[in-house]
Design an enzyme around this catalytic site. Structure first.
Site, PDB file in Angstrom:
ATOM      1  N   PRO A  93       0.828  -1.215   0.000  1.00  0.00           N
ATOM      2  CG  PRO A  93      -0.780  -1.565   1.645  1.00  0.00           C
ATOM      3  CD  PRO A  93       0.517  -2.095   1.147  1.00  0.00           C
ATOM      4  CD  GLU A 137      12.141   3.237  25.888  1.00  0.00           C
ATOM      5  OE1 GLU A 137      12.764   2.876  24.864  1.00  0.00           O
ATOM      6  OE2 GLU A 137      11.012   2.802  26.188  1.00  0.00           O
TER       7      GLU A 137
END
Length: 620
Positions: A187, A408
């Protein structure tokens, strides 16, 4: 009929209104000499008498033709009376009243029948008419110059353009242009734009329709629309018919749920007949687009119908640069904007993604009231697309901010230490999308395949967040749930699909996993024994445990770098590649170029932990 009923109702109410007396009471009033005058009016329903009494009261009643002594009673009691003859209606009114309702019903029936047969363009019942929208060369200004990033696909379609411009050139040599072109690709890669470019280059009419426009709940409507579409195309030949998302109507017949006589299959059958039956010399070429060629019917893909497939893939770095140049024509770009740098930092993006990137950058510049779009706007737009929008208004307690910072930092540290991990581009503890923090990695170049060591390093990097929570925060949170899900899926694919397990060897163990609603089989079969599945589970567990132990060893060994990175994240909330490199080299991280405004903090309450990072192929 409704009006007739209403009129009769009013008439009945009028007959029983004020001043109405029965006929027997009227005769008694006459014989008692209380009636002064009367008017006798004859009608089709009988005789209506209107009279005035001696005290000037008006009364009404209905008489009958059978009473022959009424006139004698009126004369005998000195009543003045007058007789009005019966009024005859006109012939036209009689015919209108008698035949009007029937003629009206016949006219309505003929109108609806004409509409259902397609006689009325655009009517509510014009089911059989094609919904294809026609664009001619006057309102289709798209050419190959507006289509970038798919040079090979444009080369494949140039023959179609040459045929539409000069059909005799091919026909005199006995050549036949492909009757149909199937544009296949993910797409957003520009399949529809490429089809419009073909029509714009050839200067021919362009019929555009979606595959879902053929499907209705009425049986036979789709087939009628297919016939009408090809009839219109033949009248405007040479031309192009473009069918977008053809998988909506061209799925495999006889597979999945539903019988063989449903509306979709009848529409497909009619399309097969039209494509194989019309004369190619008329210059009608069918172009269709889909991102699911695997579920299309085999008869649709055979030579003579869609006998050429054009693959429109995701653009490489050179293609992305060309696409950015096309879209940057519409925005006033600053002197510091470098399309090559942006293209290098957006691997895996399609043409639609790059168009959205340019639009987001323009919106970013408009928010700060700038006159041109600068490079910082493109960087912020890229971060928003890859990591999700910032949620600076979200209130987080300090312990959750610390937990997110170490989480993180664990991802980033493993990503920097393992050789096959993609370079860490940016780390942030600002909530973005559904995540409380994001570690974004960007590959140095476009990747088309992945080796075994790269996938193992990815699994270890995904475990870095949970391990950092255990080692430094001495707790476990739900923030690592998406990391575990992705790591488990990678390990299982390595064993069951890619043959990357020494114990199980190069064999595929995943079979018959197609969705039934996508045209696959209803039943589910397996050729794997229980003992083999146990070996698969054991091998997946071994891969996960080994990478978990590797990541834990690295984090415990480099605890000082973990503390430094978490401290920088708590202070600045976002650190980039240069600051991460400073920390890994043992230096103090440099200050950020553009320090962000601080997010609101609270020690009272906060939101739930993140399920995982925003959807991104390289975010961890």
């Amino acid at each position: 009929m409704v009006l007739f009923t209403v009129f009769k109702q009013f008439e009945t109410r009028g007959n029983t209104g004020s001043g109405y007396i029965s006929y027997s009471e009227f005769i008694n009033e006459v014989r008692s000499q209380r009636i002064r005058s009367a008017v006798i009016a004859e009608s089709a329903s009988g005789t209506e008498i209107t009279a005035f009494t001696t005290d000037d009261r008006r009364v009404r009643t209905n008489a009958t033709y059978l009473d022959r002594g009424l006139v004698g009673d009126l004369l005998a009691n000195n009543v003045k009376f007058d007789v009005k003859p019966r009024e005859e209606g006109s012939l036209l009114m009689t015919l209108l009243v008698s035949w009007g309702p029937m003629l009206l019903l016949i006219g309505v029936w003929i109108y609806f029948m004409r509409q259902m047969q397609g006689g009325g363009r655009g009517g509510a019942f014009s089911f059989g008419k094609s919904r294809a929208r026609m664009l001619d060369d006057s309102n289709n200004q798209v050419t190959f110059a507006d289509v970038a990033g798919c040079d090979e696909a444009k080369e494949e379609t140039k023959e179609v353009v040459d045929f539409l411009k000069d059909p005799q050139r091919f026909q005199k040599l006995g050549g036949r242009i492909p009757r149909g072109l199937l544009l296949v690709g993910p797409p957003g890669t520009g399949k529809t734009l490429l089809a419009k470019g073909i029509a714009g280059e050839a200067k021919v009419p362009f019929f555009s329709i979606s595959g879902s426009d053929f499907v209705e709940m009425f049986v036979g409507v789709g087939a009628a629309r297919v016939r009408d579409m090809f009839e219109q195309a033949k009248k405007n030949a040479p031309c192009i018919i473009f069918i977008d998302e053809i998988d909506a109507v061209g799925r495999q017949r006889g597979a999945g749920l539903g019988g063989g006589n449903d509306e979709r299959e009848q529409t497909l059958n009619q399309m097969l007949v039209e494509m194989d039956g019309f004369d190619t010399n008329l210059g009608v070429i069918v172009i269709a687009a889909t991102n699911r060629p695997d579920i299309l019917d085999g008869a649709l893909l055979r030579p003579g119908r869609f006998d050429r497939q054009v693959y429109v893939q995701l653009p490489d770095i050179r293609g992305r640069e060309q696409i950015l140049h096309v879209h940057m024509r519409k925005v006033p770009a600053g002197n510091d904007v470098d399309a090559a740098v942006i293209a290098r930092g957006t691997p895996g993006m399609s043409g639609a993604d790059l168009a959205n990137l340019c639009n987001e950058a323009a919106l970013m510049a408009a928010r700060r009231s700038a006159r041109v779009v600068e490079m910082q706007d493109f960087e912020k737009a890229k971060d928003k697309i890859l990591m999700g929008p910032e949620r600076r208004s979200m209130v987080m307690p300090e312990d959750e901010r610390r937990n997110t910072a170490y989480h993180e930092a664990g991802h980033a540290l493993i990503g920097k230490l393992l050789p096959k991990c993609d370079p860490v581009h940016k780390v942030t503890i600002i909530p973005r999308g559904r995540a409380l923090g994001v570690t974004m990695s960007l590959p140095e170049r476009d990747r088309y395949s992945y080796d075994r060591e790269y996938m193992l390093n990815q699994i270890a990097m995904l475990f870095g967040g949970r391990i950092a929570e255990e080692v430094f925060m001495e707790q476990m949170t739900t923030g690592a749930s998406n990391d575990f899900e992705r790591a488990t899926q990678i390990a299982r694919d390595m064993v069951m699909r890619y043959g990357m397990s020494d114990a199980l060897g190069p064999m595929v163990y995943a079979e018959n996993e197609g969705e039934v609603f996508l045209g696959r089989s209803v039943t589910k079969t397996t050729n794997i024994s229980e003992q083999t599945m146990q070996k698969v589970d054991s091998e997946v567990r071994r891969i996960i445990d080994e990478q978990y132990a590797l990541a834990r060893n690295l984090i415990e060994t480099h605890a000082d770098k973990m503390h430094a990175m978490a401290k920088a994240l708590l202070e600045w909330e976002t650190i980039d590649m240069e600051q991460i490199n400073d920390i890994m080299a043992g230096r103090d991280p440099r200050a950020p170029k553009d320090p962000p405004p601080s997010s609101p903090k609270s020690d009272d309450d906060g939101g739930d932990a993140a399920v995982g990072p925003a959807p991104s192929p390289n975010a961890a």
